[in-house]
Design a protein around this motif. Structure first.
Motif, PDB file in Angstrom:
ATOM      1  N   CYS A 128      71.448  56.452 -77.746  1.00  0.00           N
ATOM      2  CA  CYS A 128      71.401  55.007 -77.960  1.00  0.00           C
ATOM      3  C   CYS A 128      72.630  54.620 -78.779  1.00  0.00           C
ATOM      4  O   CYS A 128      73.398  55.484 -79.209  1.00  0.00           O
ATOM      5  N   ARG A 129      72.828  53.326 -78.926  1.00  0.00           N
ATOM      6  CA  ARG A 129      74.060  52.850 -79.575  1.00  0.00           C
ATOM      7  C   ARG A 129      73.711  51.859 -80.674  1.00  0.00           C
ATOM      8  O   ARG A 129      72.629  51.283 -80.692  1.00  0.00           O
ATOM      9  N   LYS A 130      74.679  51.672 -81.552  1.00  0.00           N
ATOM     10  CA  LYS A 130      74.480  50.732 -82.652  1.00  0.00           C
ATOM     11  C   LYS A 130      75.562  49.666 -82.572  1.00  0.00           C
ATOM     12  O   LYS A 130      76.726  49.986 -82.355  1.00  0.00           O
ATOM     13  N   GLY A 131      75.153  48.423 -82.705  1.00  0.00           N
ATOM     14  CA  GLY A 131      76.128  47.319 -82.732  1.00  0.00           C
ATOM     15  C   GLY A 131      76.076  46.643 -84.091  1.00  0.00           C
ATOM     16  O   GLY A 131      75.097  46.775 -84.829  1.00  0.00           O
ATOM     17  N   ALA A 145      70.545  50.085 -76.165  1.00  0.00           N
ATOM     18  CA  ALA A 145      70.217  51.184 -75.248  1.00  0.00           C
ATOM     19  C   ALA A 145      71.425  52.089 -75.058  1.00  0.00           C
ATOM     20  O   ALA A 145      72.572  51.648 -75.125  1.00  0.00           O
ATOM     21  N   GLY A 146      71.168  53.365 -74.809  1.00  0.00           N
ATOM     22  CA  GLY A 146      72.248  54.313 -74.527  1.00  0.00           C
ATOM     23  C   GLY A 146      72.885  53.999 -73.181  1.00  0.00           C
ATOM     24  O   GLY A 146      72.263  53.395 -72.317  1.00  0.00           O
ATOM     25  N   LYS A 147      74.148  54.413 -73.018  1.00  0.00           N
ATOM     26  CA  LYS A 147      74.881  54.179 -71.760  1.00  0.00           C
ATOM     27  C   LYS A 147      74.207  54.852 -70.562  1.00  0.00           C
ATOM     28  O   LYS A 147      74.239  54.332 -69.457  1.00  0.00           O
ATOM     29  N   ASP A 148      73.585  56.030 -70.802  1.00  0.00           N
ATOM     30  CA  ASP A 148      72.956  56.769 -69.703  1.00  0.00           C
ATOM     31  C   ASP A 148      71.557  56.215 -69.442  1.00  0.00           C
ATOM     32  O   ASP A 148      70.650  56.420 -70.242  1.00  0.00           O
ATOM     33  N   PRO A 149      71.370  55.497 -68.323  1.00  0.00           N
ATOM     34  CA  PRO A 149      70.070  54.857 -68.087  1.00  0.00           C
ATOM     35  C   PRO A 149      68.933  55.873 -67.928  1.00  0.00           C
ATOM     36  O   PRO A 149      67.786  55.574 -68.214  1.00  0.00           O
TER      37      PRO A 149
END
Length: 396
Positions: A128-131, A145-149
């Motif tokens: 997952c990612r942090k903005g 959400a992470g780039k990998d679905p």
């Protein structure tokens, strides 16, 4: 001064690559392995998974040239996760230990240890990612959400707070799983080909019934099959006097009595079963497989229906008690009588579904556009705006 990051090295490929990437980015990296479980009597295989995992984590740290140590969190894990699981199962609910483990262990107990080691951040191998955004002069952290679905793990982090997010890094969130494996094999990391772990967060391969039998004694009860043309399924929708009445109606689960169907088998204890479960019923001779549509732990009865389209599996709404509503984005929280259109899911890997949140004086209703299968008490519902997870709650 280099920023210091403590990585939760689990002995898997994802956290190994997370540590490698952070080192490449110039951080001062320390690897910590969490030991959360001592009882080998309930693991499936003879090998001791945590020993193997901690050994792999140590070899990865050695290869990367970073300091490494093991921390024993089994006492806190038992208190905050295992005891909670037993309580929930006893009440006939199905807990999600992975969500709890992230909130209570990895990003609380473990994070405090890391900060005690002078860390600026804690990092994990989550997809997952942090903005970060600025709003009214204030920094707000986003959980994305992470780039990998296929691997997105944002759902498991749905209970994190702004404070926790401010200290977390997700180094592999922008990568796809095959890219992570490729980096690991290019760097000759021992975990490059290692299979992803299945089972409870950091416990390893646990057999749930045996695990639960430590506390919840087996007790035979009836398996009852409810026909798909059960009278209550076809009832006409009543007229409602208020919106809340309608929301309650849409969120109420079907209840059954033994006389509503026929007994087709015997089970070892209603608290070992959960809505939507198909395996473990050991009832043959039906045209379509049987699915659990309801459990009654008081009377120790399991109600089942044939086929995954059985009407007893589906309903459109669910309810979250006031004290169990959690917003990651506190600035977007809705007030009483407000609504919010979102995308939501009630389990990991479920495709996101259109839903509307309705806030009432007592709690929050989540009403889906389409009926959902096997809404289960004790699990988490998480709601999103695009790739961003806004909040979550325990299904009541």
């Amino acid at each position: 001064m280099k920023k210091r990051v403590v990585v939760g090295l689990s002995g898997g490929v994802d956290s190994s690559v997370a540590a490698y990437l952070l080192k490449e980015q110039g951080y001062d990296v320390i690897g910590l392995f969490m030991k959360n479980w001592h009882d080998d009597s309930v693991t499936i295989s003879d090998e001791c998974p945590w020993l193997e995992d901690s050994n792999d984590a140590m070899l990865v740290a050695e290869k990367l040239g970073i300091p490494f140590q093991t921390v024993d969190l089994s006492e806190e894990y038992k208190e905050r996760i295992v005891d909670y699981m037993f309580r929930e199962y006893q009440m006939g609910r199905t807990p999600n230990p992975d969500v709890l483990c992230n909130r209570e262990i990895k990003f609380d107990v473990f994070m405090k240890i890391a900060l005690g080691l002078g860390a600026d951040f804690v990092a994990t191998g989550h997809y997952c990612r942090k903005g970060t955004i600025e709003k009214n002069g204030k920094k707000i952290y986003q959980l994305l959400a992470g780039k990998d679905p296929n691997k997105d793990q944002s759902y498991f982090l749905c209970q994190l707070s702004q404070e926790q997010l401010s200290k977390i890094l997700f180094p592999i969130g922008e990568l796809l799983k095959p890219e992570v494996r490729k980096i690991a094999s290019e760097q000759n990391l021992i975990t490059a080909e290692k299979r992803d772990s299945q089972g409870l967060c950091f416990i390893g391969k646990v057999r749930l019934p045996e695990f639960l039998q430590q506390q919840l004694a087996p007790k035979d009860g009836a398996i009852v099959e409810i026909p798909s043309d059960f009278a209550n399924y076809g009832e006409t929708i009543p007229d409602f006097n208020s919106k809340e009445e309608e929301l309650q109606y849409l969120s109420t689960k079907h209840t059954y009595a033994i006389t509503d169907g026929k007994q087709v088998g015997v089970h070892p204890g209603a608290h070992y079963f959960t809505n939507g479960q198909r395996k473990g019923l050991a009832v043959g001779g039906t045209k379509e497989p049987l699915f659990v549509i309801a459990t009654d732990v008081e009377k120790n009865v399991i109600y089942t229906g044939q086929g995954k389209d059985h009407p007893g599996l589906y309903r459109r709404g669910l309810y979250v008690k006031k004290e169990e509503i959690h917003w990651i984005r506190e600035d977007l929280e809705i007030s009483e009588d407000e609504t919010l259109e979102v995308m939501a899911r009630i389990r990991y890997r479920q495709p996101l579904e259109k839903a509307t949140l309705y806030r009432t004086v007592s709690g929050l209703y989540v009403i889906f556009d389409n009926p959902q299968s096997a809404i289960t008490e004790g699990q988490f519902v998480a709601w999103y705006d695009g790739p961003e997870l806004l909040g979550s709650g325990v299904i009541s």
